[in-house]
Design an enzyme around this catalytic site. Sequence first.
Site, PDB file in Angstrom:
ATOM      1  CE  LYS A 100       5.472  -3.693  10.726  1.00 14.01           C
ATOM      2  NZ  LYS A 100       4.515  -3.419   9.623  1.00 14.01           N
TER       3      LYS A 100
ATOM      4  CD  GLU B  84       8.926  -7.689   6.266  1.00  6.65           C
ATOM      5  OE1 GLU B  84       8.821  -8.087   7.430  1.00  6.65           O
ATOM      6  OE2 GLU B  84       8.372  -6.644   5.841  1.00  6.65           O
TER       7      GLU B  84
ATOM      8  CD  GLU C  78      -2.315  -9.006  10.899  1.00  3.67           C
ATOM      9  OE1 GLU C  78      -1.090  -9.244  10.861  1.00  3.67           O
ATOM     10  OE2 GLU C  78      -2.979  -8.619   9.911  1.00  3.67           O
TER      11      GLU C  78
ATOM     12  CG  HIS D 109      -1.551 -41.185   7.900  1.00  8.78           C
ATOM     13  ND1 HIS D 109      -1.369 -42.544   8.084  1.00  8.78           N
ATOM     14  CD2 HIS D 109      -2.665 -41.053   7.135  1.00  8.78           C
ATOM     15  CE1 HIS D 109      -2.303 -43.210   7.425  1.00  8.78           C
ATOM     16  NE2 HIS D 109      -3.113 -42.324   6.843  1.00  8.78           N
TER      17      HIS D 109
ATOM     18  N   GLY E 129      -5.346  -5.458   5.315  1.00 10.52           N
ATOM     19  CA  GLY E 129      -4.565  -6.399   4.517  1.00 10.52           C
ATOM     20  C   GLY E 129      -5.132  -7.800   4.486  1.00 10.52           C
ATOM     21  NE  ARG E 130      -6.993  -8.834  10.600  1.00  5.84           N
ATOM     22  CZ  ARG E 130      -6.512  -7.666  11.000  1.00  5.84           C
ATOM     23  NH1 ARG E 130      -5.440  -7.171  10.424  1.00  5.84           N
ATOM     24  NH2 ARG E 130      -7.109  -6.990  11.973  1.00  5.84           N
TER      25      ARG E 130
ATOM     26  CE  LYS F 244      -3.809   0.021   2.392  1.00  2.99           C
ATOM     27  NZ  LYS F 244      -4.792   0.072   3.499  1.00  2.99           N
TER      28      LYS F 244
END
Length: 548
Positions: A509, A216, A358, A389, A272-273, A210
């Site tokens: 951060k 990152e 979050e 399993h 964002g999510r 954004k």
Amino acid sequence: MAASLPPLTARPAWQALVAHQRQIGARQLAALFAEDPTRGERLTLEAVGIYLDYSKNRITQDTLVLLLQLAAESGLRGHIDAMFRGDKINLTEDRAVLHVALRAPRDATIFVDGHNVVPAVHAVQDKMADFAERVRSGAWRGHTGQRIRNVVNIGIGGSDLGPVMAYEALRYYSDRNLRLRFVSNVDGTDFAEATQDLEPAETLFIVSSKTFTTLETMTNAASARAWSLAGLGGERAAVARHFVAVSTNAEKVAEFGIDTANMFGFWDWVGGRYSLDSAIGLSTMLAIGPDNFRAMLGGFHAMDEHFRTAPFGQNLPVLLALLTVWYANFFAAQTVAVLPYEQYLKRFPAYLQQLTMESNGKHVTREGTPVEVATGPVYWGEPGTNGQHSFYQLIHQGTHLIPCDFIAFETSHNPLGRHHDILLANMFAQAEALAFGKTAAQVRAEGTPDWLVPHRVFEGNRPSNTLLLESLTPAALGKLVALYEHSVFTQGVIWNLDSFDQWGVELGKVLAQRIIPELEAPTLPPLGHDSSTNALIRRYHQKKRGQG
């Protein structure tokens, strides 16, 4: 709204639920089913193409009544209306929360600060569709005139988890002439492996940030630009044919070398999510095409309308949310297992981890006071029979109560012999085994030696929901994602949380920005961290400089 409500634990429904849990908390599902032969048909709900069987939960009709009363006492109806109205319900950031506007039809009207946002949403969608069609048809060419055959999405968090989940979920509908890759981790290995077998002349990068400053994402984007230019003769003009941006920062986008005509915007009322169906979904649209993308949006909207209008007792997201609250707060369950019996949904549990944790991993209320109860259970899971399993051992015979959501589709996109029958048989069997178990008497009746009996007993009484859909279409995926979005919202309302901020991601951060120059410095500067962090930085710095 929430400020005028009594504290959660002081609400009449909450106190009644505490007493009710003492009465029925030890009741066995086997007994509940024996007392009511119709329970398996009665405690079900079918709406907008999703069939929910919630009969294998440790609840009675009285439990449901009290949980629904709790929703009413928590002001859920008012909170739903406020979100759909465009009120600024994200209090700490003073923002509206309008992911529902991203999938609203063209003729809808949704206002933010006096402006109808729907026309702008559809303008971006039309721009995305035009670009996607040009890439998919071959009209959009790279710098050397070659067709784009590889698309690499660079983002992190919601700018990665949503697109990669949707791509994997809808791969059946994807254009197999386009290879999609996703880079999120700042670990150089992620970028190196994603691009190792790609040709720069045939590769398009989507940089999703954004602000166009996310550490990152922009670190990976810079590496992508260097990789592209190295393979395209170093001409800076090549960037404009091999990079597009999903951002709102035109200045930074242009500075990077991307033509701002190929910048796709979104808004601060999109978290964002919750951004999969915004321009963040451009990679998904490139893969499956605009028509399928719009069908996915239609599925989202169908669930939005169901959530907005259905009575709470017949409301899929509300029921899922109330059951989550029931186990988290009255049985001390700390996790929820999401178990899709569908290989295409292999990334769905990871996607839900961000969406749920979050959103509701909060320790203070909307007013900033400490919460009184546990919030935000851990969501986790794996697809299909794989988990059987590995971790199902703990779910069946471990000491933790782990409510489960089983998800399956009645029709497979790949009907290979007996596979789908065996797959669904396993899912039905697991839910049955969790609920009813196997007693010591049943184990002995099989001829098991007494010393081995305790090891082969299944206590049962372990709750689950089963969600069945017809097939994994784009519309079905939209419905499923929106189901969990609104369930998370409902949980947050009950717990009186701001489910739409994420301050918990900030401190690490900020500290990283302080440590990066210390690691990169030719000579280690004076350190002001704790003794552990100082020692780790010194050790890494010495090894990096060949001094250790």
